[in-house]
Structure formats: structure tokens, C-alpha cells
Design a protein around this motif. Structure first.
Motif, PDB file in Angstrom:
ATOM      1  N   GLY B  64       0.470  -1.252   0.380  1.00 26.29           N
ATOM      2  CA  GLY B  64      -0.357  -0.211   0.171  1.00 26.29           C
ATOM      3  C   GLY B  64       0.823   1.047   0.185  1.00 26.29           C
ATOM      4  N   ALA B  65       1.908   1.185   0.156  1.00 29.18           N
ATOM      5  CA  ALA B  65       2.995   2.159  -0.509  1.00 29.18           C
ATOM      6  C   ALA B  65       3.267   3.141  -1.699  1.00 29.18           C
ATOM      7  CB  ALA B  65       4.604   2.071   0.367  1.00 29.18           C
ATOM      8  N   SER B  89      -2.195  -2.759   6.284  1.00 28.85           N
ATOM      9  CA  SER B  89      -1.436  -3.507   8.320  1.00 28.85           C
ATOM     10  C   SER B  89      -2.782  -4.253   8.468  1.00 28.85           C
ATOM     11  CB  SER B  89      -0.537  -2.474   8.206  1.00 28.85           C
ATOM     12  OG  SER B  89      -1.393  -1.440   8.599  1.00 28.85           O
ATOM     13  N   GLU B  90      -3.928  -3.364   7.752  1.00 27.67           N
ATOM     14  CA  GLU B  90      -5.085  -3.831   8.711  1.00 27.67           C
ATOM     15  C   GLU B  90      -5.573  -5.388   7.520  1.00 27.67           C
ATOM     16  OE1 GLU B  90      -8.383  -0.780   7.954  1.00 27.67           O
ATOM     17  OE2 GLU B  90      -7.215   0.113   9.578  1.00 27.67           O
ATOM     18  N   LEU B  91      -5.051  -5.561   6.678  1.00 24.90           N
ATOM     19  CA  LEU B  91      -5.452  -7.240   6.046  1.00 24.90           C
ATOM     20  C   LEU B  91      -4.174  -8.019   6.737  1.00 24.90           C
ATOM     21  CD1 LEU B  91      -6.053  -5.603   2.415  1.00 24.90           C
ATOM     22  CD2 LEU B  91      -7.359  -6.895   4.413  1.00 24.90           C
ATOM     23  N   GLY B  92      -3.159  -7.196   7.032  1.00 24.80           N
ATOM     24  CA  GLY B  92      -2.067  -8.414   7.933  1.00 24.80           C
ATOM     25  C   GLY B  92      -1.278  -8.156   7.253  1.00 24.80           C
ATOM     26  N   ILE B  93      -1.302  -7.451   5.740  1.00 21.53           N
ATOM     27  CA  ILE B  93       0.235  -7.461   4.953  1.00 21.53           C
ATOM     28  C   ILE B  93       1.328  -6.401   5.613  1.00 21.53           C
ATOM     29  CG2 ILE B  93       0.982  -7.115   3.407  1.00 21.53           C
ATOM     30  CD1 ILE B  93      -1.707  -6.834   1.653  1.00 21.53           C
ATOM     31  N   GLU B 181       0.688  -8.494  14.208  1.00 20.93           N
ATOM     32  CA  GLU B 181      -0.112  -9.649  14.071  1.00 20.93           C
ATOM     33  C   GLU B 181      -0.609  -9.994  12.231  1.00 20.93           C
ATOM     34  OE1 GLU B 181      -2.713 -10.630  15.961  1.00 20.93           O
ATOM     35  OE2 GLU B 181      -0.995  -9.870  17.662  1.00 20.93           O
ATOM     36  N   SER B 182       1.015 -10.140  11.968  1.00 18.21           N
ATOM     37  CA  SER B 182       0.221  -9.956  10.517  1.00 18.21           C
ATOM     38  C   SER B 182       0.337 -11.232  10.153  1.00 18.21           C
ATOM     39  CB  SER B 182       1.888  -9.001  10.455  1.00 18.21           C
ATOM     40  OG  SER B 182       2.864 -10.144  10.316  1.00 18.21           O
ATOM     41  N   THR B 183      -0.353 -11.354   8.691  1.00 20.61           N
ATOM     42  CA  THR B 183      -0.189 -13.004   7.885  1.00 20.61           C
ATOM     43  C   THR B 183       0.814 -13.054   6.622  1.00 20.61           C
ATOM     44  OG1 THR B 183      -1.647 -12.574   6.555  1.00 20.61           O
ATOM     45  CG2 THR B 183      -2.435 -13.419   9.160  1.00 20.61           C
ATOM     46  N   VAL B 184       1.250 -12.097   6.400  1.00 17.56           N
ATOM     47  CA  VAL B 184       1.951 -11.839   5.155  1.00 17.56           C
ATOM     48  C   VAL B 184       3.201 -11.057   5.732  1.00 17.56           C
ATOM     49  CG1 VAL B 184       2.191 -10.861   2.265  1.00 17.56           C
ATOM     50  CG2 VAL B 184       0.102 -11.653   3.267  1.00 17.56           C
ATOM     51  N   VAL B 185       4.292 -11.575   5.037  1.00 16.44           N
ATOM     52  CA  VAL B 185       5.925 -10.737   4.907  1.00 16.44           C
ATOM     53  C   VAL B 185       6.841 -10.790   4.768  1.00 16.44           C
ATOM     54  CG1 VAL B 185       7.467 -10.343   7.254  1.00 16.44           C
ATOM     55  CG2 VAL B 185       5.597 -11.399   7.784  1.00 16.44           C
ATOM     56  N   MET B 186       7.019  -9.423   3.640  1.00 14.64           N
ATOM     57  CA  MET B 186       7.543  -8.979   3.013  1.00 14.64           C
ATOM     58  C   MET B 186       8.984  -8.700   3.371  1.00 14.64           C
ATOM     59  SD  MET B 186       4.428  -7.665   0.603  1.00 14.64           S
ATOM     60  CE  MET B 186       4.419  -6.451   1.204  1.00 14.64           C
TER      61      MET B 186
END
Ligand SMILES: Nc1ncnc2c1ncn2[C@@H]1O[C@H](COP(=O)(O)OP(=O)(O)OP(=O)(O)O)[C@@H](O)[C@H]1O
Ligand SMILES: [Mg+2]
Lengths: 406, 271
Positions: B64-65, B89-93, B181-186
């Protein structure tokens, strides 16, 4: 942790400065050196060279200490405000001119019959707006703060001259004068001092107890008690010294209270944390969702607030408002110097408002001591310059990125 | 030019986060030209390509940047909307940038809660920004996050980040992303500036993320690291997909060829 034997002096020094109390050490040493020189060494030299009666231990007399504190109060007020923008890595060159405009406005308002306290409130609002306006230009138009506040310095100097065409105005309002004149009765001063000490000790011990309960690493007992004892000694010594001459002046109590409030906000609230984050790495602050632009504007508004308060304090203490005492004199450089000598970094992200108070005392003591020894204005300027340079050098040498890349 | 996703080998796991047909222009530069990308939970998806291929740009779009000019987001198959870092970040990304974006003047625990500092309860008459920080709670959270990633070299969460090593900083940046609280970490080139031991440390952390069922996106130029940690590899070239490979069924040479020359359309398929 055992200190590594191979650590250089500089490493140890930067490590020391990283601790909470350690940031005070350099400025306290500077203060001790200056007080020792003017208060002990010079009188001793005079004594053995037989001129004892001309210059005895005047410097450390309660009367002189009282004057010293009062002389440093306006510088300290501005320095506390400037510290806030320095934390962001910005600078405010217009603080003294803002203080001048506010003081002049205050003088004109009370002269035209506005009672003292509403006049003070109006002036404080004006100061906040003057600061915030510059902040808007810095944050939203993107002009470097140096340029914006340089323009502000010139513009506000002119504005002050417009408000005070004669360049001078007496302020006789009892409310305004009272701020510097009212003294806290001796006993109440002591009670106040002890209450503050008790609160400080209680907060520290409670925190340590909570650390223990949560299984976090503890502060060393030496650091904990050293901090409490040092604080106690300083507070008690100050109160007793001031009582020995007159009493605790209301102005100093107000200054300390405002500084304590700002100190708490900068170190213990999310807003304060965001000041340090923006100063340390603005991009990082932006990415975690901090409103960097609004934070900038608010910081400049705080400088405006403190400048207005400094203007009120100045008008109260001198009983008059003059162009040279604020906008046109050395107040600005002394205030910035005080913040930096206190140990607040010009590079942003490191510093504290309490250090600004100590820095103001360093500047005030130098001026006061050199005055007592009959030094010329030229000497004063040169010595102040040297001290400032030393402070900035210490700042540059103890930056974390400088040489400690383990 | 086709942007269809070629999966070589066995069927891909169900995607957790997927994007289709992403376009991104910077003025005249057409950095992403209809890119498809997906990552499943419990997998490490490597993203490779030559300099300027658009890897970082794609990642920033996912976080989202950057706002994509065109394209669709899906989270667990459902269309999603990502127009700001907050949406992501609300979607956990969560993203760990190439420049870590830590505050060196603050300590580890402050960096880990930056932007979402816990405050003490019972001060609700004050605006949230002016409520007292609960810095002990912050330290507890930080200790948990650090322990979860098993960063053993870090002595204290009260150490200033400015005094830490590159590997420790990387681990802290990752811990910050995971802690939210993330599900996706890049991760964008997390080992680019690190020595052997510290690279090892970061790779261990990445593997741990897979074990904790995160969807991990891993950008790197280092083939050895990629083949060590990744499950699948997506190759980008000039802002378009070349192909997606299963790591166990390909080899570094094939990836390098795909990165530099793409798939020769005359020769058909890369398999
Ligand atoms: N903010 C920007 N403004 C303009 N052009 C940009 C911007 N960001 C990226 N680009 C361009 O987009 C293209 C893709 O860049 P990107 O950073 O995504 O490449 P990359 O694959 O991450 O490369 P590297 O391996 O060097 O990190 C490049 O041509 C780059 O110049
Ligand atoms: Mg890149």
C-alpha cells in the motif's frame, strides 16, 4: 555486564551518554567547572595575592545564586521550547523575536487597560499562532526550518518595532510584575521541594517493583539510588540556597512546573515518542503511520508557546519591554546555545528539556561570573563561543553512528 | 506479451494473497506492466529479477505504499482494496524495507511498538497521544517478539538500535513486521549488507516465519540464499512475469537465464 577493557575513552563516553541520567553528566560537569572556577579558584587566587576584599566568594553567595537563576530564567524558557524543535532535527531562529512581539503586545495591552491575566492569555495564544504559522510553512510547503524561521526572525523583529515605536515600554501591571516578585514562603518552599523529591523517589521505586513483577531486567541499585539521591541533593540545595537569600520565587516554580510537564510529554507519551521518532528517522515514522506534518506544526506551536511565556517572564522581571532585551539582543543565540550546551543534538532525535535548563544555567553562570570579574563584553562573547563549540563537538563525537559500528 | 502465470511442476498451494494485472507507472517509466503474483501461507515465495525489474515496486504496491494504476487484489480468494499502508496492515500485510527504517536513537522495545505504543489504562480523559506510555508493557511485548524469532545475540530490549549489528537490526525489523498481527511478511533484500554469520541468522528467522504459518515474500539477488529458504520462485523481467518455479524442481542456472533473457517464446516452455 563488565565493561570491555578495550573500550576507548570515547566508547565509554558515548555509552555513558546513552543512559538516562548520563545525558546530564557533561552539562553538570561544565556547570561544576564554571562554578568552581568563579566561586572557588578565583577567590583563592585573590586571597593569596592579597586582594581578598575586592572579590570574595561572591559568586557562590545565596544572593548571587538567586540572581543567577532569575537571569537565566528567560533564556531557559526559550531553550526549553527550542529543544522541542531540535528533537525533530529542525531549528527555530525566531523564538526570541516571537518572545519580543509577545512581550510588546503584553505591554501595549495592559497599558490600554486590559487586566493582567487576560492579557497574558491573549499573548500566549498569539505566540502559539506565530509558531504554528512557521510550522505550517516548514511542514506543508516544505521550506527548511532554518529559512522559514530566519524570515520569521526578521519579520517579527520588524513587527516588534511596529508595536513599540519608541523601542521601550514600562510594564507596571501588578499581575504581570507579580510573576517575578511573588515569593513562596520559606516553609512552603521546603514542603514543595520535599514533595517533589518524594514523588520522584516513589515513581522510581514503583517502576523498579513493577519491573521485578514483570520479570524484566532491573536497573542497577546503584543507578536507581544514585539518581534519587542526586535529585534530592540538588532540589534541597536549591531550595535552601534560595531561602537563605529571599525565598523560592514564583517564576522559578512556574518554569520548573512547565518544564516538568513538557519533560513528561516528551518522554512518556505517544506524542513525545513521535517527536523522537521523527527526529531519528522521519521516513520510519511516516511508514508506521505517524502524522509527521502535524507533529512538525505542533512542535513549532510549542516553541511559540514557550516564547510567549518567556516574553511574559521577561516583561515581569525587567518591569519593562525593550527591543534590545528580546528581539534585537543576544537572547536568541543564548537560548539556542543553552539547548545545545545542555546536550540536545542539532541532528535531531536526542535531548531533553531538563538539559536545556542546565544549559541555560551554564550560559547564565558564564555571563554572571565574567561580569563579576569585570570582564568586557568582548571576553564574554568569546568565552561563550568557545563553550558552545565545545558542546557541539561533544555532540558530534558522541553520535551513535560515529565510530561505534560493532 | 502475456502476463499469465506459468506454474511449472506440481499444483500450487492455495494463495493467501494474490494480485492480478498490476500496472504501475512513474511518469514515463512503466515499472510494472500487468504483473500477477501470489503467495500462500506457510510458504516462502522468492521474488527475483535483475536490477530495475520492478521487485521493490511490486512489494510497495502490495504494502500500500504505492498505489497501483491498475490491477486487482485478492485475500484468500476474496477481492480486497489496498490504497494505503493502513489498508495493508489491517489486512495483515507487513513489509520490511530495503532500508530498514528503524529509529537508531530509540531502543529496541520502542522501535518494536513504534506507531502503536501501548498506553496505561485509566487516562481516557486525555487524547490518546497524550496518555502515559506503558513502557514496561512495551518491553514485555518486545521480549516476546524477540524470543519468538529466537534472536539469541540480542542482550537487552533496552539497547539503542544505533549500537546493534546489521543482522540484529534486520531481525528487529522483521520482529516489528511479525509483531503487528501480520499474516504476510515481505522482505526486501534482507541480507544484502550482511556477512556470513548474520545472513545465517536472518535466514533462520525467515524459516521460522514459515513454521509460524506466515506467508513470506523474499526478495534477493543471492541464489544460494533463495534456494535455501524458498518454496517457490517468481521471476520478473522488465516489469512483467517471466514464470513461477517450484524451487525443488529447478536450479540456479535456469533462474538466472530466466532473469536475464526471459523465456524464449520460440523454444516454448522453460521446463
Ligand atoms: N519512486 C520512483 N519514481 C520513479 N521511478 C521509480 C520509482 N521507484 C522505482 N522506479 C523505477 O521503476 C523501475 C523498477 O524499480 P524497482 O526498484 O522496483 O526495481 P528492483 O527490481 O527492486 O531493483 P533492485 O534489484 O535494484 O532493487 C526502475 O526503472 C526504477 O527506476
Ligand atoms: Mg529493490
Amino acid at each position: 555486564m563488565q565493561p570491555d577493557a578495550k573500550l576507548t575513552f570515547l566508547d565509554r563516553f558515548s555509552a555513558l551518554r546513552e543512559t538516562q541520567f548520563g545525558t546530564f553528566v557533561p552539562v553538570l560537569l561544565a556547570l561544576a567547572a564554571i562554578w568552581g572556577y568563579f566561586g572557588l579558584v578565583l577567590p583563592f587566587i585573590d586571597l593569596i595575592s592579597g586582594q581578598a576584599d575586592s572579590f570574595r566568594a561572591i559568586f557562590l553567595s545565596p544572593r548571587n545564586i538567586y540572581n543567577l537563576f532569575m537571569q537565566s530564567a528567560v533564556i531557559a524558557t526559550l531553550a526549553v521550547g527550542i529543544t522541542i524543535v531540535l528533537l525533530l532535527g529542525d531549528i527555530d531562529l525566531s523564538a526570541a523575536a516571537t518572545a519580543g512581539v509577545c512581550a510588546a503586545l503584553l505591554g501595549v495591552l495592559v497599558l490600554s487597560g486590559v487586566p493582567g491575566w487576560p492579557a497574558c492569555i491573549i499573548v500566549i495564544f498569539v505566540g502559539i499562532i506565530m509558531g504554528a504559522a512557521q510550522g505550517l510553512l516548514v511542514a506543508y510547503v516544505g521550506i527548511p526550518s532554518f529559512v522559514v524561521t530566519l524570515a520569521g526572525l526578521l519579520g517579527y523583529q520588524g513587527l516588534m518595532q511596529k508595536i513599540l515605536p519608541t523601542g521601550n515600554l514600562n510594564v507596571g501591571d501588578p499581575f504581570v510584575r507579580g510573576i517575578a516578585r511573588v515569593l513562596i514562603p520559606d516553609l512552603w518552599g521546603i514542603v514543595l521541594g520535599l514533595a517533589v523529591v518524594g514523588l520522584f523517589a516513589y515513581a522510581n521505586l514503583r517502576k523498579q517493583a513493577r519491573r521485578k513483577a514483570l520479570g524484566l531486567e532491573l536497573d542497577s541499585a546503584l543507578a536507581l539510588w544514585g539518581q534519587v539521591i542526586a535529585f534530592t541533593v540538588i532540589v534541597v540545595a536549591v531550595v535552601l540556597t534560595l531561602n537563605a537569600y529571599r525565598s523560592l520565587p514564583l517564576l522559578l516554580v512556574l518554569l520548573v512546573a512547565i518544564t516538568a510537564l513538557l519533560g513528561w510529554i516528551t518522554t512518556s507519551t505517544p506524542y513525545g515518542r513521535s517527536l523522537f521518532a521523527v527526529g531519528g528517522n522521519a521516513e520510519s515514522a511516516r511508514r508506521v503511520g505517524m502524522k509527521v506534518k502535524r507533529i512538525r506544526v505542533s512542535a513549532f506551536a510549542i516553541v511559540g508557546l514557550m516564547a510567549a511565556i518567556g516574553g511574559i517572564f521577561g516583561a515581569s522581571r525587567y518591569g519593562s519591554v525593550s527591543y534590545t532585551a528580546f528581539a534585537g539582543g543576544s537572547l536568541l543565540l543564548e537560548a539556542i546555545g543553552a539547548a545545545v550546551i545542555g546536550g540536545t543534538s542539532l541532528f535531531g532525535g536526542r535531548g531533553s528539556v531538563w538539559n536545556a535548563i542546565l544549559g541555560a544555567l551554564v550560559i547564565g553562570s558564564l555571563g554572571n561570573g565574567l561580569d563579576l570579574t569585570g570582564a568586557s563584553a568582548a571576553d564574554k562573547l568569546m568565552v561563550s563561543g568557545a563553550i558552545l563549540l565545545l558542546a557541539v563537538a561533544i555532540d558530534a563525537l558522541s553520535r551513535p553512528s560515529n565510530g561505534s559500528g560493532r | 506479451m502475456t502476463s499469465e502465470n506459468k506454474v511449472v511442476g506440481q499444483a500450487a498451494p492455495p494463495a493467501h494473497l494474490a494480485v492480478r494485472g498490476i500496472h504501475k507507472r512513474f511518469g514515463g517509466v512503466h515499472a510494472l506492466r500487468g504483473v500477477d503474483f501470489e503467495v500462500a501461507r506457510g510458504e516462502v515465495m522468492a521474488l527475483v529479477g535483475d536490477n530495475g525489474a520492478g521487485k521493490s515496486t511490486l512489494m510497495k504496491v502490495l504494502a500500500g505504499a504505492h498505489l497501483a494504476d491498475d490491477g486487482a487484489f485478492f485475500l484468500d480468494g476474496k477481492p480486497a482494496e489496498v490504497t494505503s499502508p493502513n489498508d495493508a496492515s489491517e489486512l495483515g500485510i507487513q513489509i520490511v524495507y530495503q532500508d530498514l527504517a528503524l529509529c537508531e536513537n530509540l531502543d529496541v522495545s520502542a522501535n518494536l511498538s513504534l506507531g502503536s505504543e501501548p498506553v496505561k489504562p485509566g487516562w481516557s480523559f486525555l487524547p490518546r497521544l497524550l496518555r502515559p506510555l506503558d513502557d514496561l508493557e512495551m518491553e514485555v511485548k518486545a521480549k516476546k517478539a524477540i524470543d519468538r524469532l529466537e534472536v539469541r545475540t540480542l542482550q537487552s530490549v533496552r539497547a539503542k538500535v544505533g549500537g546493534l549489528s546489521g543482522g540484529q537490526r534486520q531481525a528487529i525489523a522483521i520482529a516489528r513486521a511479525v509483531g503487528a498481527e501480520s499474516t504476510v511478511v515481505m522482505l526486501d533484500e534482507p541480507t544484502a549488507a550482511l556477512g556470513v554469520a548474520q545472513t545465517r541468522q536472518v535466514l533462520e528467522v525467515v524459516k521460522r516465519l514459515r513454521e509460524t504459518n506466515h506467508a513470506v515474500v523474499y526478495i534477493s539477488h543471492n541464489m544460494r540464499d533463495i534456494f535455501e529458504v524458498s518454496d517457490r520462485i517468481t521471476v520478473l523481467r522488465h516489469g512483467t512475469n517471466v514464470a513461477t518455479y517450484t524451487t525443488s524442481e529447478t536450479n540456479p542456472d535456469e533462474i538466472v537465464v530466466a532473469m536475464t533473457r526471459g523465456l524464449d517464446t520460440e523454444n516454448g516452455n522453460a521446463a
